[in-house]
Motif scaffolding. Structure first.
Motif, PDB file in Angstrom:
ATOM      1  N   MET A  32       0.848  -1.182   0.000  1.00  0.00           N
ATOM      2  CA  MET A  32       0.000   0.000   0.000  1.00  0.00           C
ATOM      3  C   MET A  32       0.887   1.236   0.000  1.00  0.00           C
ATOM      4  SD  MET A  32      -2.487   1.216   3.049  1.00  0.00           S
ATOM      5  CE  MET A  32      -1.012   1.732   3.900  1.00  0.00           C
ATOM      6  N   GLY A  33       0.373   2.319  -0.590  1.00  0.00           N
ATOM      7  CA  GLY A  33       1.120   3.567  -0.616  1.00  0.00           C
ATOM      8  C   GLY A  33       0.465   4.643   0.212  1.00  0.00           C
ATOM      9  N   GLY A  34       1.092   5.799   0.241  1.00  0.00           N
ATOM     10  CA  GLY A  34       0.582   6.902   1.042  1.00  0.00           C
ATOM     11  C   GLY A  34      -0.695   7.509   0.522  1.00  0.00           C
ATOM     12  N   ASP A  35      -1.087   7.184  -0.733  1.00  0.00           N
ATOM     13  CA  ASP A  35      -2.325   7.741  -1.266  1.00  0.00           C
ATOM     14  C   ASP A  35      -3.564   7.155  -0.610  1.00  0.00           C
ATOM     15  OD1 ASP A  35      -1.665   5.334  -2.374  1.00  0.00           O
ATOM     16  OD2 ASP A  35      -2.399   5.804  -4.381  1.00  0.00           O
ATOM     17  N   ASN A  36      -3.387   6.083   0.191  1.00  0.00           N
ATOM     18  CA  ASN A  36      -4.513   5.502   0.920  1.00  0.00           C
ATOM     19  C   ASN A  36      -4.686   6.108   2.311  1.00  0.00           C
ATOM     20  OD1 ASN A  36      -3.451   2.699  -0.739  1.00  0.00           O
ATOM     21  ND2 ASN A  36      -5.592   3.301  -0.894  1.00  0.00           N
ATOM     22  N   VAL A  37      -3.821   7.064   2.667  1.00  0.00           N
ATOM     23  CA  VAL A  37      -3.892   7.688   3.991  1.00  0.00           C
ATOM     24  C   VAL A  37      -4.932   8.806   3.968  1.00  0.00           C
ATOM     25  CG1 VAL A  37      -2.609   8.993   5.726  1.00  0.00           C
ATOM     26  CG2 VAL A  37      -1.500   7.128   4.499  1.00  0.00           C
ATOM     27  N   THR A  38      -5.904   8.741   4.875  1.00  0.00           N
ATOM     28  CA  THR A  38      -6.921   9.795   4.980  1.00  0.00           C
ATOM     29  C   THR A  38      -6.632  10.764   6.105  1.00  0.00           C
ATOM     30  OG1 THR A  38      -8.311   8.416   6.417  1.00  0.00           O
ATOM     31  CG2 THR A  38      -8.695   8.283   4.030  1.00  0.00           C
ATOM     32  N   ASP A  39      -5.869  10.349   7.118  1.00  0.00           N
ATOM     33  CA  ASP A  39      -5.555  11.244   8.224  1.00  0.00           C
ATOM     34  C   ASP A  39      -4.251  10.798   8.864  1.00  0.00           C
ATOM     35  OD1 ASP A  39      -5.871  13.393   9.909  1.00  0.00           O
ATOM     36  OD2 ASP A  39      -7.055  12.285  11.376  1.00  0.00           O
ATOM     37  N   ALA A  40      -3.497  11.769   9.358  1.00  0.00           N
ATOM     38  CA  ALA A  40      -2.229  11.482  10.029  1.00  0.00           C
ATOM     39  C   ALA A  40      -2.040  12.508  11.132  1.00  0.00           C
ATOM     40  CB  ALA A  40      -1.067  11.541   9.035  1.00  0.00           C
ATOM     41  N   ARG A  41      -1.909  12.040  12.370  1.00  0.00           N
ATOM     42  CA  ARG A  41      -1.778  12.929  13.521  1.00  0.00           C
ATOM     43  C   ARG A  41      -0.577  12.518  14.357  1.00  0.00           C
ATOM     44  NH1 ARG A  41      -4.880  17.292  12.290  1.00  0.00           N
ATOM     45  NH2 ARG A  41      -6.672  16.521  11.130  1.00  0.00           N
ATOM     46  N   VAL A  42       0.047  13.528  14.956  1.00  0.00           N
ATOM     47  CA  VAL A  42       1.234  13.288  15.781  1.00  0.00           C
ATOM     48  C   VAL A  42       0.802  12.827  17.167  1.00  0.00           C
ATOM     49  CG1 VAL A  42       3.297  14.325  16.772  1.00  0.00           C
ATOM     50  CG2 VAL A  42       2.521  15.017  14.511  1.00  0.00           C
ATOM     51  N   GLY A  43       1.515  11.861  17.705  1.00  0.00           N
ATOM     52  CA  GLY A  43       1.280  11.393  19.068  1.00  0.00           C
ATOM     53  C   GLY A  43       2.595  10.952  19.683  1.00  0.00           C
ATOM     54  N   PHE A  44       2.519  10.377  20.872  1.00  0.00           N
ATOM     55  CA  PHE A  44       3.711   9.899  21.560  1.00  0.00           C
ATOM     56  C   PHE A  44       3.442   8.499  22.098  1.00  0.00           C
ATOM     57  CE2 PHE A  44       4.188  14.458  21.598  1.00  0.00           C
ATOM     58  CZ  PHE A  44       5.552  14.627  21.342  1.00  0.00           C
ATOM     59  N   ASP A  45       4.448   7.657  21.960  1.00  0.00           N
ATOM     60  CA  ASP A  45       4.355   6.293  22.479  1.00  0.00           C
ATOM     61  C   ASP A  45       4.259   6.360  23.997  1.00  0.00           C
ATOM     62  OD1 ASP A  45       4.757   3.671  23.322  1.00  0.00           O
ATOM     63  OD2 ASP A  45       6.030   3.217  21.599  1.00  0.00           O
TER      64      ASP A  45
END
Length: 625
Positions: free
Chosen positions: A325-338
Motif C-alpha cells: 500500500m502507498g501513502g495515497d490511501n492515507v486519509t488522516d495522520a496525527r502526531v502522538g507519543f508512544d
C-alpha cells in the motif's frame, strides 16, 4: 431626554476604540529585512554553530548585520539594515552552508513583546505590496505513467498466477513504457490476453511469435490513456499543494495549473518563507512492504538503509519489491507519543481500500516483519558561474529511500495503526502534515524559483497611501466646509472608521493588497454617505419648523432604515465578490465588506455620540449645519 446617550454607551464606544488602537498599533512598527536559516529536514537543529558559520561568511563579505538569533528550536534569524544587504546576504550564507540548509528572505517583526503576548500583530500584505515567494513547479508525469504500469504489471502477474497461466521469465517494462511477457505456447498467451482484455481494456495489445519459439504479449498505453494519467497527476498534485499551503496558514495564496504539466505557487506576505520552501519543495510518501525472506532472488527484493541513526548499526534490510500500500490511501495522520517510550509517532488512518489491503497482507503474514519505507524527493539547487561571471541556477531532484520502521506483525492490522522510529517531534509533525495534505501522484521539481522582495511593492504602497490620504483629505475638507460643526463630527467618525478597518484586518489576519487599498479609498467616500443622509434629514426637519433637538433626533432615527438598506445591499455584493472572485477581487471585497461594517458603527453611533455631547441636554437656538 432627547439626544442623550446613557453612560454605558459612551463607555462601550471608548472600550471599542481602545481595543482598536491597541490592535492597530503593530502596524506602526516597520519590520526589518532578514534572512531565515532552517534545515532541509525538521529534525536538523539550527544552533549557534550554524549561526556562526553564517555570520562569519557575512563578515568576510563585509555585509552589516545585527540581531542574530539561533534558539536551536526553530529557524535562525539575521537582520539587516537594507534590502540590498538582505539580498546579498542570502547568496553568501547559502554558499557557506550548502544545500542541506534553506536560506530564505524574510521580514523580522519589531512589534513590542507586550503586544505580541496579547495576539496583536500587523496586517498581512499581499504579494503586490510586501513581496513573497513565487514557485514554478513541473510534475514528473513520466514517473506517474511508469508507476501506473508497475501497478498494472503486478496485478496481471497475480491474476495469471491465480488462473494458473504459465509465463516464462520476468514481465518487463521497457523505457518506452511497453510491458512485455513471454509464454510457452499460443494457448497460454490467449488466456493471458483474455485476462488483460477484461481487466484493462484500455491497453493496446500486440501478439507475436519470435524465432526463439516463445509467444510474446506486448502491452502499451494509448495516447488518450497517457493524457488521462497526466491530467490526474497534475490535478492530484494541485489539490495536494493547496492543502499544504492551507496547512502553512498562508493568506490568499495562488496555486494554479500552467500548461500541460506545470503548477504556479505564489505565497504573498509570508514571514516564514523557509518553512514554505521546505514543505512545498519536498515530496514525501510512504510505502508498506513485507521484509524479504532469505530465499528471495535479487529481482524480488531491494536493499534499504534505516533512517534513524540508532538503527543504522543493525545494517541495511531487505524488503520485497511488491508494495502492499502507498501513502495515497492515507486519509488522516496525527502526531502522538508512544506511552511506553515517550518517543514521537504518527497515528495513521486509512481509507477503505487501504484498510482492506493492509488487513489482507498482514492477516496471512503474522510473525513476519513489515517495513515502512519513507521516500523523499528533494529539489537541489545547483549554482554555476557562466563565462560572464554571472551566477546561474539549475535544479535537479534527489531521491532518498530509507526505512523508518521495521516491526514484527503481531496481529492483522486494520484502518488505524501507528508509525514509530522518527527522530524528533518536529519530524513527526512534518511527516504528518505531508501525509495529511494528500499524497502526490508524481514527484515535482522546481523549474523556477524567485523571492519577490518588498522593494517591488514600495512604490505601490506609496501610491496607495497617497491615494488614501488624498481621498481622505478631500472628503474631510468637503464635510467641514459644507456641514460646519456637524462636518467636524463626521470627520472624527471617519478617522475612527479608518482605525477600526486597520484593527479588524490585523485581528482577523486579512491580507491587504493593492485592490484592497482601492476598497479602502472607496470606503472613505461611502463612509460619509450615512452622515450626508442624516444631516440632510436634519436640515429638512429644521426647514419644516421642527425644534432643534427634535430635528437632530428625527435625523438620526428616520435615516437609519435607509442607511441600513443601502449598506446591506452593498455588503451582499461584497460577499458575492469574495465568494466567486479570484485573489485581486477578493482583496477588494475584504476591505469593502469590513469598511461597510465599520462605517455603520462610526457614522451612526460615534457621530451621534459626538453630536449628543455637543448639543444634547442644551438649549440650542441655531444649528451650524
Amino acid at each position: 431626554m432627547l439626544n442623550r446617550y446613557p453612560l454605558w454607551k459612551y463607555l462601550l464606544i471608548l472600550f471599542i476604540l481602545g481595543i482598536a488602537a491597541i490592535y492597530a498599533a503593530p502596524n506602526l512598527y516597520e519590520p526589518d529585512p532578514a534572512i531565515q536559516i532552517t534545515g532541509q529536514s525538521s529534525a536538523m537543529v539550527i544552533d549557534g554553530g550554524i549561526l556562526k558559520i553564517a555570520t562569519d561568511a557575512l563578515e568576510e563579505s563585509d555585509i552589516t548585520h545585527f540581531g542574530d538569533v539561533a534558539t536551536g528550536n526553530g529557524p535562525a534569524l539575521i537582520r539587516f539594515g537594507s534590502l540590498a544587504d538582505q539580498s546579498k546576504a542570502k547568496k553568501v550564507v547559502q554558499r557557506a552552508l550548502g544545500e542541506n540548509y534553506v536560506v530564505a528572505l524574510s521580514q523580522a517583526s519589531n512589534t513590542p513583546a507586550w503586544l505580541e503576548d496579547i495576539g496583536a500583530g500587523p496586517m498581512k500584505l499581499g504579494l503586490d505590496l510586501s513581496g513573497g515567494v513565487h514557485f514554478l513547479m513541473e510534475v514528473d508525469t513520466p514517473s506517474a505513467i511508469a508507476k501506473r504500469l508497475e501497478g498494472i504489471t503486478d496485478d496481471l502477474k497475480s491474476q495469471w498466477r491465480e488462473d494458473r497461466i504459465r509465463y516464462e521469465g520476468r514481465v518487463t517494462i521497457s523505457d518506452t513504457n511497453v510491458v512485455e511477457a513471454k509464454f510457452p505456447d499460443a494457448e497460454e498467451l490467449s488466456k493471458a490476453a483474455d485476462v488483460v482484455r477484461k481487466a484493462y481494456p484500455e491497453l493496446l495489445r500486440e501478439d507475436e511469435k519470435r524465432d526463439d519459439g516463445y509467444y510474446y504479449l506486448q502491452l502499451n498505453m494509448s495516447e488518450a490513456t497517457i493524457a488521462e494519467i497526466e491530467d490526474y497527476a497534475v490535478a492530484q498534485n494541485l489539490a495536494t499543494l493547496r492543502n499544504r499551503v492551507d496547512e502553512l496558514g498562508v493568506s490568499e495564496p495562488l496555486v494554479q495549473r500552467q500548461g500541460r504539466n506545470r503548477i504556479v505557487v505564489e505565497l504573498p506576505g509570508v514571514q516564514d518563507t523557509a518553512e514554505a520552501k521546505r514543505i512545498i519543495g519536498k515530496t514525501a510518501n510512504l510505502e508498506f512492504r513485507l521484509e524479504a525472506d532469505n530465499n528471495a532472488t535479487a529481482s524480488e527484493r531491494e536493499q534499504f538503509n534505516y533512517r534513524s541513526e540508532a538503527d543504522q548499526r543493525r545494517g541495511p534490510a531487505y524488503l520485497e519489491r511488491k508494495v502492499i500500500m502507498g501513502g495515497d490511501n492515507v486519509t488522516d495522520a496525527r502526531v502522538g507519543f508512544d506511552p511506553q517510550s515517550g518517543l514521537p509517532q504518527v497515528n495513521i488512518t486509512l481509507d477503505g481500500d487501504g484498510g482492506e489491503k493492509i488487513n489482507h497482507a498482514t492477516r496471512y503474514n503474522i510473525g513476519r516483519r513489515m517495513g515502512v519505507l519513507f521516500i523523499e524527493y528533494r529539489t537541489v539547487t545547483n549554482r554555476t558561474i557562466d563565462e560572464n561571471g554571472v551566477e546561474q541556477l539549475s535544479y535537479s531532484q534527489k531521491v532518498d529511500r530509507k526505512i523508518i520502521s521495521l516491526a514484527t506483525i503481531q496481529a492483522a492490522l486494520g484502518k488505524q495503526f501507528r508509525i514509530t522510529g522518527l527522530d524528533s517531534p518536529a519530524e513527526a509533525t512534518e511527516l504528518a502534515l505531508l501525509l495529511r495534505s494528500g499524497a502526490l501522484a508524481a514527484p515535482m521539481y522546481f523549474v523556477q524559483e524567485s523571492t519577490i522582495g518588498p522593494s517591488l511593492g514600495a512604490e505601490n504602497i506609496h501610491l496607495g497611501m497617497v491615494s488614501v490620504q488624498l481621498g481622505l483629505g478631500l472628503v474631510l475638507l468637503f464635510m467641514l466646509f459644507y456641514y460646519r460643526v456637524f462636518g467636524l463630527a463626521a470627520n472624527v467618525a471617519l478617522a475612527v472608521n479608518m482605525l477600526l478597518i486597520v484593527a479588524i484586518m490585523s485581528i482577523v489576519g486579512a491580507t491587504l493588497t493593492l485592490p484592497g487599498i482601492a476598497g479602502i479609498v472607496l470606503t472613505v467616500g461611502m463612509a460619509v454617505d450615512a452622515n450626508v443622509l442624516i444631516f440632510s434629514r436634519i436640515r429638512e426637519e429644521l426647514k419644516n419648523g421642527a425644534p432643534v433637538q427634535s430635528a437632530i433626533h428625527a435625523g438620526f432615527e428616520r435615516a437609519f432604515t435607509t442607511i441600513l438598506d443601502a449598506n446591506l445591499t452593498t455588503l451582499i455584493v461584497a460577499v458575492i465578490l469574495y465568494g466567486i472572485g479570484t485573489g485581486p477581487v477578493k482583496g477588494f471585497a475584504v476591505t469593502l465588506a469590513i469598511g461597510i461594517l465599520t462605517s455603520m458603527f462610526s457614522a451612526i453611533m460615534v457621530t451621534r455620540a459626538i453630536v449628543n455631547l455637543m448639543y444634547g441636554g442644551r438649549r440650542v437656538e441655531k444649528l451650524w449645519i
